[in-house]
Scaffold this motif. Structure first.
Motif, PDB file in Angstrom:
ATOM      1  N   UNK A   1       3.925   1.464 -39.823  1.00  0.00           N
ATOM      2  CA  UNK A   1       5.081   1.341 -38.927  1.00  0.00           C
ATOM      3  C   UNK A   1       4.990   0.058 -38.101  1.00  0.00           C
ATOM      4  N   UNK A   2       6.103  -0.638 -37.955  1.00  0.00           N
ATOM      5  CA  UNK A   2       6.118  -1.909 -37.220  1.00  0.00           C
ATOM      6  C   UNK A   2       5.777  -1.727 -35.741  1.00  0.00           C
ATOM      7  N   UNK A   3       5.930  -0.506 -35.233  1.00  0.00           N
ATOM      8  CA  UNK A   3       5.617  -0.249 -33.830  1.00  0.00           C
ATOM      9  C   UNK A   3       4.113  -0.349 -33.554  1.00  0.00           C
ATOM     10  N   UNK A   4       3.305  -0.273 -34.616  1.00  0.00           N
ATOM     11  CA  UNK A   4       1.853  -0.378 -34.459  1.00  0.00           C
ATOM     12  C   UNK A   4       1.429  -1.824 -34.708  1.00  0.00           C
ATOM     13  N   UNK A   5       0.983  -2.483 -33.653  1.00  0.00           N
ATOM     14  CA  UNK A   5       0.601  -3.894 -33.764  1.00  0.00           C
ATOM     15  C   UNK A   5      -0.673  -4.076 -34.577  1.00  0.00           C
ATOM     16  N   UNK A   6      -0.867  -5.274 -35.078  1.00  0.00           N
ATOM     17  CA  UNK A   6      -2.099  -5.660 -35.749  1.00  0.00           C
ATOM     18  C   UNK A   6      -2.981  -6.362 -34.727  1.00  0.00           C
ATOM     19  N   UNK A   7      -4.298  -6.231 -34.867  1.00  0.00           N
ATOM     20  CA  UNK A   7      -5.159  -6.979 -33.970  1.00  0.00           C
ATOM     21  C   UNK A   7      -5.375  -8.381 -34.536  1.00  0.00           C
ATOM     22  N   UNK A   8      -5.801  -9.242 -33.677  1.00  0.00           N
ATOM     23  CA  UNK A   8      -6.147 -10.607 -34.057  1.00  0.00           C
ATOM     24  C   UNK A   8      -7.659 -10.729 -33.931  1.00  0.00           C
ATOM     25  N   UNK A   9      -8.284 -11.302 -34.942  1.00  0.00           N
ATOM     26  CA  UNK A   9      -9.714 -11.580 -34.859  1.00  0.00           C
ATOM     27  C   UNK A   9      -9.900 -13.085 -34.728  1.00  0.00           C
ATOM     28  N   UNK A  10     -10.831 -13.447 -33.853  1.00  0.00           N
ATOM     29  CA  UNK A  10     -11.195 -14.842 -33.651  1.00  0.00           C
ATOM     30  C   UNK A  10     -12.702 -14.959 -33.845  1.00  0.00           C
ATOM     31  N   UNK A  11     -13.185 -16.184 -33.993  1.00  0.00           N
ATOM     32  CA  UNK A  11     -14.613 -16.383 -34.240  1.00  0.00           C
ATOM     33  C   UNK A  11     -15.407 -16.659 -32.973  1.00  0.00           C
ATOM     34  N   UNK A  12     -14.710 -17.065 -31.907  1.00  0.00           N
ATOM     35  CA  UNK A  12     -15.403 -17.415 -30.668  1.00  0.00           C
ATOM     36  C   UNK A  12     -14.415 -17.380 -29.510  1.00  0.00           C
ATOM     37  N   UNK A  13     -14.960 -17.313 -28.320  1.00  0.00           N
ATOM     38  CA  UNK A  13     -14.115 -17.376 -27.132  1.00  0.00           C
ATOM     39  C   UNK A  13     -13.389 -18.722 -27.088  1.00  0.00           C
ATOM     40  N   UNK A  14     -14.066 -19.773 -27.526  1.00  0.00           N
ATOM     41  CA  UNK A  14     -13.448 -21.098 -27.560  1.00  0.00           C
ATOM     42  C   UNK A  14     -12.201 -21.106 -28.453  1.00  0.00           C
ATOM     43  N   UNK A  15     -12.280 -20.419 -29.611  1.00  0.00           N
ATOM     44  CA  UNK A  15     -11.115 -20.323 -30.494  1.00  0.00           C
ATOM     45  C   UNK A  15      -9.984 -19.584 -29.788  1.00  0.00           C
TER      46      UNK A  15
ATOM     47  N   UNK B   1       1.884  -7.171 -27.009  1.00  0.00           N
ATOM     48  CA  UNK B   1       1.922  -7.771 -28.340  1.00  0.00           C
ATOM     49  C   UNK B   1       0.573  -8.266 -28.858  1.00  0.00           C
ATOM     50  N   UNK B   2      -0.380  -8.500 -27.977  1.00  0.00           N
ATOM     51  CA  UNK B   2      -1.616  -9.159 -28.402  1.00  0.00           C
ATOM     52  C   UNK B   2      -2.864  -8.371 -28.035  1.00  0.00           C
ATOM     53  N   UNK B   3      -3.649  -8.079 -29.074  1.00  0.00           N
ATOM     54  CA  UNK B   3      -4.967  -7.452 -28.928  1.00  0.00           C
ATOM     55  C   UNK B   3      -5.924  -8.278 -29.788  1.00  0.00           C
ATOM     56  N   UNK B   4      -7.077  -8.625 -29.215  1.00  0.00           N
ATOM     57  CA  UNK B   4      -7.986  -9.556 -29.878  1.00  0.00           C
ATOM     58  C   UNK B   4      -9.408  -8.998 -29.896  1.00  0.00           C
ATOM     59  N   UNK B   5     -10.160  -9.393 -30.946  1.00  0.00           N
ATOM     60  CA  UNK B   5     -11.558  -9.002 -31.059  1.00  0.00           C
ATOM     61  C   UNK B   5     -12.345 -10.101 -31.763  1.00  0.00           C
TER      62      UNK B   5
ATOM     63  N   UNK C   1     -13.507   0.177 -30.472  1.00  0.00           N
ATOM     64  CA  UNK C   1     -13.016   0.706 -29.201  1.00  0.00           C
ATOM     65  C   UNK C   1     -11.882  -0.214 -28.770  1.00  0.00           C
ATOM     66  N   UNK C   2     -10.956   0.309 -27.993  1.00  0.00           N
ATOM     67  CA  UNK C   2      -9.840  -0.506 -27.516  1.00  0.00           C
ATOM     68  C   UNK C   2      -9.752  -0.358 -25.997  1.00  0.00           C
ATOM     69  N   UNK C   3      -9.766  -1.501 -25.304  1.00  0.00           N
ATOM     70  CA  UNK C   3      -9.635  -1.510 -23.851  1.00  0.00           C
ATOM     71  C   UNK C   3      -8.397  -2.318 -23.481  1.00  0.00           C
ATOM     72  N   UNK C   4      -7.546  -1.724 -22.639  1.00  0.00           N
ATOM     73  CA  UNK C   4      -6.409  -2.462 -22.085  1.00  0.00           C
ATOM     74  C   UNK C   4      -6.933  -3.196 -20.854  1.00  0.00           C
ATOM     75  N   UNK C   5      -7.045  -4.511 -20.921  1.00  0.00           N
ATOM     76  CA  UNK C   5      -7.637  -5.257 -19.814  1.00  0.00           C
ATOM     77  C   UNK C   5      -6.725  -5.303 -18.582  1.00  0.00           C
ATOM     78  N   UNK C   6      -5.466  -4.929 -18.749  1.00  0.00           N
ATOM     79  CA  UNK C   6      -4.577  -4.896 -17.584  1.00  0.00           C
ATOM     80  C   UNK C   6      -4.935  -3.756 -16.660  1.00  0.00           C
ATOM     81  N   UNK C   7      -5.416  -2.646 -17.269  1.00  0.00           N
ATOM     82  CA  UNK C   7      -5.734  -1.449 -16.468  1.00  0.00           C
ATOM     83  C   UNK C   7      -7.225  -1.117 -16.479  1.00  0.00           C
ATOM     84  N   UNK C   8      -7.951  -1.674 -17.432  1.00  0.00           N
ATOM     85  CA  UNK C   8      -9.369  -1.345 -17.566  1.00  0.00           C
ATOM     86  C   UNK C   8      -9.606  -0.035 -18.289  1.00  0.00           C
TER      87      UNK C   8
END
Length: 156
Positions: free
Chosen positions: A37-51, A83-87, A145-152
């Motif tokens: 379902x389009x209502x379920x977002x995809x996560x974004x993976x990055x290789x480093x905090x710098x990225x 819209x954005x979740x990252x790991x 695990x998923x943490x919403x950083x807006x609320x902790x």
């Protein structure tokens, strides 16, 4: 020509993932393949905090950076906004690939609503469409695990 040529399936530090470089057309193909379902977002993976800072600088507040330094690399996805979740995965081979191709969309490699697949099952289910499969080593078998950083708050 294979319209799924940029889509891949790979082992991660958590569960088997289906992913692709960040591009709207790739995102749509992942939704299509998974019947997600389009209502379920995809996560974004990055290789480093710098990225992350380079590609998503507008969302990396001081608070976000503090969370990132605490939980990454690892099995924790941080939700920045609706819209954005990252790991950053804790898997050196996957990190190396992301380093080479840039940030990626990633989600579980299964048909939406089904249990997580093994690499063998994913190859069987997606073999007519996906040709890129990567075994980057052992997985924990548990979703991140998923943490919403807006609320902790932990969402999963």
């Amino acid at each position: 020509m294979n319209k799924y040529k940029n889509i891949f399936i790979a082992t991660t530090d958590t569960i088997l993932g289906i992913g692709a470089p960040i591009k709207d057309s790739n995102k749509e193909l992942i939704y299509e393949l998974k019947k997600r379902p389009k209502a379920k977002n995809l996560i974004i993976m990055i290789s480093s905090l710098e990225m992350g800072l380079k590609n998503f600088e507008n969302i990396f507040t001081d608070k976000a950076i503090k969370y990132a330094k605490k939980y990454w690399p690892g099995n924790t996805t941080l939700v920045f906004n609706d819209d954005i979740a990252i790991r950053i995965p804790n898997n050196n081979k996957l990190i190396k690939m992301i380093d080479e191709i840039g940030p990626i969309f990633m989600t579980s490699a299964n048909i939406s609503g089904e249990k997580n697949y093994s690499l063998k099952k994913a190859k069987k289910v997606f073999k007519d469409k996906i040709t890129n499969f990567y075994d980057f080593g052992k997985m924990s078998g548990k979703s991140s695990k998923i943490i919403d950083i807006r609320t902790g708050k932990f969402l999963r």
